[in-house]
Design an enzyme around this catalytic site. Structure first.
Site, PDB file in Angstrom:
ATOM      1  N   ARG A  80      -4.612  -9.082  10.835  1.00 51.80           N
ATOM      2  CA  ARG A  80      -3.388  -8.312  11.033  1.00 51.80           C
ATOM      3  C   ARG A  80      -2.606  -8.186   9.719  1.00 51.80           C
ATOM      4  NH1 ARG A  80      -0.413  -5.957  15.190  1.00 51.80           N
ATOM      5  NH2 ARG A  80      -1.628  -6.704  16.943  1.00 51.80           N
ATOM      6  N   GLU A 140       7.501  -8.274  18.943  1.00 51.10           N
ATOM      7  CA  GLU A 140       7.358  -8.737  17.566  1.00 51.10           C
ATOM      8  C   GLU A 140       8.023  -7.852  16.508  1.00 51.10           C
ATOM      9  OE1 GLU A 140       3.039  -9.004  18.430  1.00 51.10           O
ATOM     10  OE2 GLU A 140       3.132 -10.777  17.167  1.00 51.10           O
TER      11      GLU A 140
HETATM   12  N1  LUZ Z   1      -2.831 -12.534  19.149  1.00 51.79           N
HETATM   13  C1  LUZ Z   1      -4.117 -12.151  19.075  1.00 51.79           C
HETATM   14  C2  LUZ Z   1      -1.849 -11.786  18.627  1.00 51.79           C
HETATM   15  O1  LUZ Z   1      -4.994 -12.880  19.544  1.00 51.79           O
HETATM   16  N2  LUZ Z   1      -4.421 -10.982  18.515  1.00 51.79           N
HETATM   17  C3  LUZ Z   1      -3.501 -10.162  17.979  1.00 51.79           C
HETATM   18  O2  LUZ Z   1      -3.824  -9.106  17.481  1.00 51.79           O
HETATM   19  C4  LUZ Z   1      -2.154 -10.582  18.026  1.00 51.79           C
HETATM   20  N3  LUZ Z   1      -1.197  -9.841  17.480  1.00 51.79           N
HETATM   21  C5  LUZ Z   1       0.049 -10.267  17.512  1.00 51.79           C
HETATM   22  C6  LUZ Z   1       0.341 -11.466  18.118  1.00 51.79           C
HETATM   23  N4  LUZ Z   1      -0.590 -12.210  18.672  1.00 51.79           N
HETATM   24 MO1  MOS Z   2       2.143 -13.900  19.572  1.00 54.08          MO
HETATM   25  S1  MOS Z   2       2.345 -14.185  17.580  1.00 54.08           S
HETATM   26  O1  MOS Z   2       2.301 -12.396  20.040  1.00 54.08           O
HETATM   27  O2  MOS Z   2       1.641 -15.133  20.470  1.00 54.08           O
END
Ligand code: LUZ
Ligand code: MOS
Length: 752
Positions: free
Chosen positions: A304, A705
Site C-alpha cells: 500500500r 482511514e
Molecule cells: N488490511 C489488509 C488493510 O489486509 N489489506 C489492505 O489493503 C488494508 N488496507 C488498509 C487497512 N488495512
Molecule cells: Mo486497518 S489499518 O484498516 O485494520
C-alpha cells in the site's frame, strides 16, 4: 441516525471483552515475555513459578498439539519461542493460575538463560545485511531516469517517519471456554474473527468448524487488532482446550505497549524532478520499511505504500521500490492508513524540499500536479478524480489566499512567534489491495413479530459500522431503525470473513446486507401482491406499512411477515457480496485494485513559539470527498478523529526503542497522544458531496482511514513556521516534529 451505541457508551453500559460475565472456575493466563530482543535460549527454569500459589500450569511450545505458528501472510511467527527469541517481549511461556494476580506474580519467578545475539533495530542496516521479509517490489510508470534529463529542477533527500502506538482504549484480550466434543468458544477483542478462528484451529490441531469466535465490539482497533489480536486469543483457546477450563487474559497497558507491534517506521530516499513550469516530471523513491521480527501484515503494508507513493498527484515517470526489512522489534502491523501515510509523507517531503530550492510555496507545486480524471496511477488504474474539485473548494470556501496573506503578515510583524501554513491533498484507494479479500456475507432474519436481526462479518470498533448496517436494512425495508438489531460478529453465523479493515467494512458488509434485504423484500412484495391482488410493481413499503402506489393499505409489515410465515415462505436470507471489476497482476504490478479513491484537501495553520519550540495548531480546514454521506455525524466523527490521530503521529507521538531493542516509551507518561489541549483550535470540515456513481454503499464513500492523512499537513505547516524563523537551517524530514526537534531546528546553523 445517531450512532446506536451513543447512550450505552455514555452510561457505561456497552459491553466489552472485560465485561463478559465469567463462568465459575475461570482461570487467568499471562504471557511470560522475552527479556531480551535477540538470542538463543539455553535454558528455561519454570519450577519456582510452578510452585507459586494458585498456579495451575505453565504452557510452552512443547504443549502445543497442532502447529506452533500464527503467521498470517508468511509462516514465520511462532506463538511461543522455541530455541530463539527475536524481539523484546516475544512470548516464551503462558502461565495459567486461579487469579490474574497469581499468574502475574508467577511470571516473575521464571528464569531464562539466553545467549545474546546482535540486535538490529534499523531497517537500512537490516537491508544491508540482507534481512528482508519478502523480496523487494518496484512500481514503475514511464521512464524516470530519462525524464530527469528534461527537468529544470531536481531535488534529492531522505525522509523518515516514526512508528505509532495504536493506543486503543481497550487493550488486547480474550476469553476462551471449552465446549463439549473438543470445541472451543473464544471471545476476542479482534478486528479479524476468522484469523483468530483459523490460527486457533491450527495451533490446537483441530478444524475451524470446532472454533467459534465471537466479537461484540472493540474499544478501538485502528489496525492494531487486525492481525495482533490473534496471539492472546490463541493462548486462551490453547489453555482452555488443554485444561478444559475457561481461561481469560486481558493485557495491562504496559504489556500491550511492549509486546504488540505498531505502525511501521519508514526511512526513505527520494529524488524529484520538475520542469520550469513546476510540472512534476519524474519521481524516484526507495522505501525501507521497519517490519520488526516477523512478517505479520508487513508485505501488504509495503504494497500500500507503493500504491500511495504519489499521493494525490499525477506523475508520468515514477520508479518506486520498497524493502520490508526484518529487525528485532515487535512485528509492526496494520495501522489506519496501512503504509499509505508513510508513502505520502515522502512525496510531501520531496515537494517541500524542491519548493524550498526553487523558492515557491509548496502549494504552487501541489496544485499544479493534482491528479485528474483520466490520469493513470503508477499501478495502471485510471483516476476518477475529485482532487482538483476538493482543492478548489477548499481554497474558495476557506479563502486560502487570505489565510496565506495573514500568515505572511503575521511573520513580518513577529519574531517571538512564527506561523506556518500548509496544504495537504489526500488520495486513498478503497479495497483490500489483496483482491480476494474483497468479499463479505450477511445473514438477515425476520422474526414472526416483524423484528429484524442482522449478522455480518463486520466488527464494530467505535467507527459506527453497525449503525450504518442498520441504516441499510431500515432503508431497504422502510422500517424504523428500532425494529432492527445487529448481532455480535460470530464465525458460526458468518464464515470466512475478511477483517474489519481497509476502510471497506461498511461497503462490503453493507452491500451484503443490501442484497439479503432486497431478496427478502422481493419475497414479501410477492406475498403482498397476492394478498392485496395488486400488481407487484405497485407495491411499496413505507414506515412499516404496505402501500399500493401512493395509497396506504390495511396491510402492515407485521401482518405481511406473519402471512409469509403461514404460507411457508422463508424469512431468512444469507447473501454474498464481492466487489466487481477489481483486479491486480503483481507479476507486472499493474491493474485496477481499488473500487474507487477518496480525495480531500486540508489547509493547516500553526503558530510556533520560537523561544521554547512549543507550538499550537491554530486551525485545520478540510474539504472531504464523501460523495453521498449516509451518516454525516458518524463521518464527521471519523474525519475529526482521523485528523487528530494523524496529527499525533506527525507531532508528539514519539516511539523510542533503545539499542537493546527495549521500548522506552512504554507508558502514557512517556508516550504522549493528543489531548483536548493539543488538538487544533479550529477543525472545520466541509463535505464535498457529489452524486458520482461509485461502488460505495449507498454511494457513501468509505471514511475510516483517509482523514488520518490530513494530519501530515501539520508537519509541513510546522516546518514552514520553523523556516520562517530560520530559513537556512538544514533540518531534514524526520517525523514526528516534537517540540524538542522544533527547538533544535529553530537554532540549527547551516553546516558547510
Ligand atoms: N488490511 C489488509 C488493510 O489486509 N489489506 C489492505 O489493503 C488494508 N488496507 C488498509 C487497512 N488495512
Ligand atoms: Mo486497518 S489499518 O484498516 O485494520
Amino acid at each position: 441516525m445517531q450512532h446506536i451505541d451513543t447512550k450505552s457508551h455514555l452510561r457505561g453500559e456497552s459491553l466489552y471483552l472485560d465485561d463478559i460475565p465469567m463462568v465459575r472456575g475461570t482461570l487467568f493466563g499471562v504471557v511470560y515475555p522475552s527479556p531480551v530482543a535477540h538470542g538463543r535460549i539455553r535454558s528455561l527454569q519454570l519450577d519456582d513459578a510452578l510452585a507459586m500459589p494458585g498456579v495451575v500450569r505453565i504452557l510452552t511450545y512443547k504443549d502445543i498439539p497442532g502447529r506452533n505458528q500464527i503467521g498470517g501472510i508468511v509462516p514465520d511467527e511462532p506463538l511461543m519461542a522455541e530455541h530463539e527469541v527475536h524481539f523484546h517481549g516475544m512470548p516464551i511461556a503462558f502461565v495459567v493460575a486461579e487469579t490474574d494476580e497469581q499468574a502475574r506474580a508467577a511470571i516473575k519467578k521464571i528464569q531464562v538463560d539466553i545467549e545474546p545475539l546482535p540486535v538490529i533495530t534499523d531497517p537500512r542496516q537490516a537491508k544491508a545485511l540482507g534481512n528482508l521479509i519478502v523480496p523487494p517490489r518496484t512500481f514503475k510508470i514511464g521512464d524516470s531516469t530519462g525524464a530527469f534529463k528534461n527537468c529544470a529542477y531536481i531535488a534529492s533527500g531522505r525522509a523518515d517517519s516514526n512508528g505509532q502506538e495504536h493506543l486503543y482504549i481497550e487493550t488486547q484480550g480474550a476469553y476462551a471456554l471449552p465446549l463439549e466434543g473438543g470445541q472451543v468458544r473464544v471471545y476476542s477483542s479482534t478486528q479479524g474473527p476468522t484469523a483468530v478462528q483459523r490460527h486457533a484451529a491450527d495451533v490446537l490441531g483441530i478444524s475451524m468448524s470446532q472454533v467459534e469466535v465471537d466479537v461484540k465490539r472493540l474499544g478501538g482497533g485502528f489496525g492494531g487488532k487486525e492481525d495482533q489480536a490473534t496471539a492472546w486469543a490463541v493462548f486462551c483457546a490453547l489453555a482452555a482446550y488443554l485444561l478444559q477450563k475457561p481461561v481469560k487474559y486481558s493485557l495491562h497497558r504496559m504489556e500491550d505497549m511492549r509486546m504488540t507491534g505498531k505502525r511501521h517506521p519508514y526511512s526513505s530516499d527520494f529524488t524529484i524532478g520538475l520542469d520550469k513550469d513546476l510540472n512534476i516530471l519524474a519521481y524516484e523513491v526507495c522505501f525501507y520499511q521497519n517490519a520488526g521480527a516477523s512478517a505479520d501484515l508487513s508485505p501488504a503494508v509495503m504494497e500500500r505504500t507503493l500504491f500511495h507513493c504519489t499521493n494525490s498527484y499525477y506523475i508520468p515517470n515514477v520508479t518506486a521500490t520498497a524493502y520490508s526489512c526484518r529487525t528485532n522489534l515487535p512485528p509492526n502491523t496494520a495501522f489506519r492508513g496501512f503504509g499509505g501515510p508513510q508513502g505520502m509523507f515522502v512525496i510531501e517531503s520531496a515537494i517541500a524540499q524542491i519548493a524550498e530550492q526553487i523558492g515557491v510555496h509548496p502549494s504552487r507545486i501541489q496544485e499544479k500536479n493534482l491528479i485528474r480524471t483520466g490520469h493513470e496511477f503508477p499501478y495502471g488504474q485510471i483516476a476518477q478524480s475529485q482532487a482538483p474539485a476538493c482543492w478548489d473548494k477548499a481554497c474558495r470556501h476557506f479563502d486560502a489566499k487570505r489565510m496565506m496573506e495573514e500568515v505572511a503578515q503575521f511573520n513580518r510583524n513577529n519574531v517571538l512567534c512564527k506561523k506556518g501554513i500548509s496544504f495537504m491533498p489526500i488520495c486513498f484507494g478503497i479495497s483490500f489491495t489483496k483482491t480476494l479479500m474483497n468479499q463479505a456475507r450477511a445473514l438477515v432474519h425476520i422474526y414472526t413479530d416483524g423484528s429484524v436481526n442482522i449478522s455480518t462479518g463486520a466488527v464494530e470498533m467505535g467507527q459506527g459500522v453497525s449503525t450504518k448496517l442498520i441504516q441499510v436494512a431500515a432503508s431497504v425495508f422502510s422500517l424504523p431503525a428500532e425494529q432492527i438489531r445487529i448481532n455480535s460478529t460470530n464465525t458460526y453465523r458468518i464464515a470466512n470473513t475478511s477483517p474489519s479493515a481497509a476502510s471497506a467494512t461498511a461497503d462490503l458488509n453493507g452491500k451484503a446486507v443490501e442484497l439479503a434485504c432486497n431478496a427478502l423484500k422481493g419475497r414479501l412484495t410477492d406475498m403482498a401482491s397476492r394478498i392485496l391482488q395488486k400488481d407487484i410493481s405497485s407495491i411499496h413499503f413505507r414506515g412499516g406499512q404496505v402501500y399500493v402506489h401512493d395509497a396506504a393499505t390495511e396491510l402492515n409489515w407485521k401482518g405481511l411477515v406473519q402471512a409469509a410465515y403461514v404460507n411457508r415462505i422463508s424469512l431468512s436470507e444469507h447473501a454474498h457480496y464481492a466487489t466487481p471489476d477489481i483486479h491486480f497482476d503483481s507479476s507486472i504490478e499493474k491493474g485496477h485494485p481499488f473500487a474507487y479513491h477518496v480525495y480531500g484537501t486540508a489547509i493547516t495553520t500553526v503558530t510556533v513559539d520560537t523561544i521554547r519550540g512549543t507550538y499550537q495548531i491554530d486551525a485545520v480546514k478540510i474539504v472531504h470527498d464523501t460523495a453521498s454521506s449516509m451518516n454525516r455525524m458518524i463521518d464527521k466523527g471519523q474525519i475529526e478523529g482521523g485528523l487528530v490521530q494523524g496529527i499525533g503521529w506527525m507531532t508528539m507521538e514519539e516511539i523510542v526503542f533503545d539499542q537493546e531493542g527495549r521500548l522506552r516509551s512504554n507508558a502514557l507518561s512517556t508516550y504522549k497522544v493528543p489531548d483536548i489541549y493539543s488538538v487544533p483550535g479550529i477543525i472545520d470540515v466541509e463535505f464535498h458531496e457529489t452524486d458520482e456513481d461509485n461502488l460505495a454503499i449507498f454511494r457513501s464513500k468509505a471514511v475510516g482511514e483517509p482523514p488520518l492523512m490530513y494530519g501530515i499537513g501539520t508537519y509541513f505547516a510546522l516546518r514552514m513556521a520553523l523556516k520562517a524563523f530560520n530559513p537556512s537551517g538544514e533540518i531534514g524530514f524526520d517525523a514526528p516534529m516534537t517540540p524538542e526537534k522544533m527547538l533544535m531546528g529553530l537554532y540549527q546553523k547551516k553546516s558547510s
